[in-house]
Design a protein around this motif. Structure first.
Motif, PDB file in Angstrom:
ATOM      1  N   VAL A 153       0.842  -1.192   0.000  1.00 39.75           N
ATOM      2  CA  VAL A 153       0.000   0.000   0.000  1.00 39.75           C
ATOM      3  C   VAL A 153       0.878   1.243   0.000  1.00 39.75           C
ATOM      4  O   VAL A 153       1.790   1.392   0.809  1.00 39.75           O
ATOM      5  CB  VAL A 153      -0.940   0.009   1.220  1.00 39.75           C
ATOM      6  N   LEU A 154       0.580   2.135  -0.919  1.00 45.45           N
ATOM      7  CA  LEU A 154       1.313   3.394  -1.045  1.00 45.45           C
ATOM      8  C   LEU A 154       0.645   4.488  -0.229  1.00 45.45           C
ATOM      9  O   LEU A 154       1.289   5.309   0.392  1.00 45.45           O
ATOM     10  CB  LEU A 154       1.377   3.794  -2.517  1.00 45.45           C
ATOM     11  N   GLY A 155      -0.666   4.511  -0.221  1.00 42.35           N
ATOM     12  CA  GLY A 155      -1.411   5.528   0.507  1.00 42.35           C
ATOM     13  C   GLY A 155      -2.890   5.382   0.253  1.00 42.35           C
ATOM     14  O   GLY A 155      -3.319   4.492  -0.473  1.00 42.35           O
ATOM     15  N   ALA A 156      -3.665   6.262   0.877  1.00 32.76           N
ATOM     16  CA  ALA A 156      -5.118   6.193   0.730  1.00 32.76           C
ATOM     17  C   ALA A 156      -5.727   7.578   0.874  1.00 32.76           C
ATOM     18  O   ALA A 156      -5.126   8.476   1.462  1.00 32.76           O
ATOM     19  CB  ALA A 156      -5.703   5.252   1.774  1.00 32.76           C
ATOM     20  N   ILE A 157      -6.920   7.722   0.338  1.00 36.14           N
ATOM     21  CA  ILE A 157      -7.742   8.906   0.508  1.00 36.14           C
ATOM     22  C   ILE A 157      -8.986   8.440   1.252  1.00 36.14           C
ATOM     23  O   ILE A 157      -9.671   7.530   0.800  1.00 36.14           O
ATOM     24  CB  ILE A 157      -8.149   9.514  -0.847  1.00 36.14           C
ATOM     25  N   GLY A 158      -9.281   9.040   2.394  1.00 35.16           N
ATOM     26  CA  GLY A 158     -10.436   8.628   3.180  1.00 35.16           C
ATOM     27  C   GLY A 158     -11.631   9.533   2.964  1.00 35.16           C
ATOM     28  O   GLY A 158     -11.539  10.593   2.336  1.00 35.16           O
ATOM     29  N   SER A 159     -12.767   9.105   3.482  1.00 37.78           N
ATOM     30  CA  SER A 159     -14.001   9.896   3.479  1.00 37.78           C
ATOM     31  C   SER A 159     -14.424  10.346   2.087  1.00 37.78           C
ATOM     32  O   SER A 159     -14.704  11.517   1.847  1.00 37.78           O
ATOM     33  CB  SER A 159     -13.857  11.120   4.388  1.00 37.78           C
ATOM     34  N   VAL A 160     -14.482   9.408   1.148  1.00 35.36           N
ATOM     35  CA  VAL A 160     -14.910   9.716  -0.209  1.00 35.36           C
ATOM     36  C   VAL A 160     -16.419   9.500  -0.311  1.00 35.36           C
ATOM     37  O   VAL A 160     -16.939   8.473   0.097  1.00 35.36           O
ATOM     38  CB  VAL A 160     -14.177   8.824  -1.236  1.00 35.36           C
TER      39      VAL A 160
ATOM     40  N   PRO B 124      -1.793   9.902  -3.157  1.00 39.04           N
ATOM     41  CA  PRO B 124      -1.172  10.796  -2.190  1.00 39.04           C
ATOM     42  C   PRO B 124       0.344  10.621  -2.134  1.00 39.04           C
ATOM     43  O   PRO B 124       0.889  10.009  -1.224  1.00 39.04           O
ATOM     44  CB  PRO B 124      -1.837  10.405  -0.877  1.00 39.04           C
ATOM     45  N   VAL B 125       1.029  11.170  -3.126  1.00 40.75           N
ATOM     46  CA  VAL B 125       2.485  11.042  -3.222  1.00 40.75           C
ATOM     47  C   VAL B 125       3.085  12.429  -3.360  1.00 40.75           C
ATOM     48  O   VAL B 125       2.609  13.254  -4.136  1.00 40.75           O
ATOM     49  CB  VAL B 125       2.885  10.189  -4.448  1.00 40.75           C
ATOM     50  N   ASP B 126       4.146  12.662  -2.614  1.00 39.54           N
ATOM     51  CA  ASP B 126       4.880  13.921  -2.739  1.00 39.54           C
ATOM     52  C   ASP B 126       5.855  13.768  -3.898  1.00 39.54           C
ATOM     53  O   ASP B 126       6.784  12.978  -3.820  1.00 39.54           O
ATOM     54  CB  ASP B 126       5.624  14.203  -1.446  1.00 39.54           C
ATOM     55  N   PRO B 127       5.654  14.516  -5.005  1.00 39.33           N
ATOM     56  CA  PRO B 127       6.502  14.339  -6.174  1.00 39.33           C
ATOM     57  C   PRO B 127       7.978  14.665  -5.919  1.00 39.33           C
ATOM     58  O   PRO B 127       8.840  14.234  -6.658  1.00 39.33           O
ATOM     59  CB  PRO B 127       5.910  15.275  -7.217  1.00 39.33           C
ATOM     60  N   SER B 128       8.256  15.388  -4.850  1.00 36.00           N
ATOM     61  CA  SER B 128       9.657  15.709  -4.557  1.00 36.00           C
ATOM     62  C   SER B 128      10.350  14.610  -3.776  1.00 36.00           C
ATOM     63  O   SER B 128      11.524  14.693  -3.471  1.00 36.00           O
ATOM     64  CB  SER B 128       9.746  17.019  -3.768  1.00 36.00           C
TER      65      SER B 128
END
Length: 78
Positions: free
Chosen positions: A52-59, A73-77
């Motif tokens: 798992v890389l990340g998640a977005i909650g409450s959709v 949800p990834v920081d491109p830097s």
């Protein structure tokens, strides 16, 4: 390494923790999942390796609407 955006598994998860839809991102990072309207969903992003890389909650998915720009949800830097 997988190119940025390509080959990631995107899962729509309901409030009970059950995956109710999934898709694999294309080379542009785009994906599409059809689902039953309602709330309490989360969107989970998995690397091609499965972790798992990340998640977005409450959709919330309004009836008859396309929800856009639900981005990984990834920081491109880094």
């Amino acid at each position: 390494d997988t190119p940025a955006g390509a080959g990631y598994v995107v899962e729509l998860v309901n409030a009970a923790g059950v995956v109710v839809g999934s898709a694999v991102s294309d080379s542009n990072g785009s994906y599409s999942i059809s689902a039953i309207p309602g709330g309490g969903y989360s969107i989970q992003f998995r690397r091609p390796s499965g972790s798992v890389l990340g998640a977005i909650g409450s959709v919330t998915l309004p009836p008859g609407t396309t929800v856009v720009d639900q981005n990984m949800p990834v920081d491109p830097s880094g």
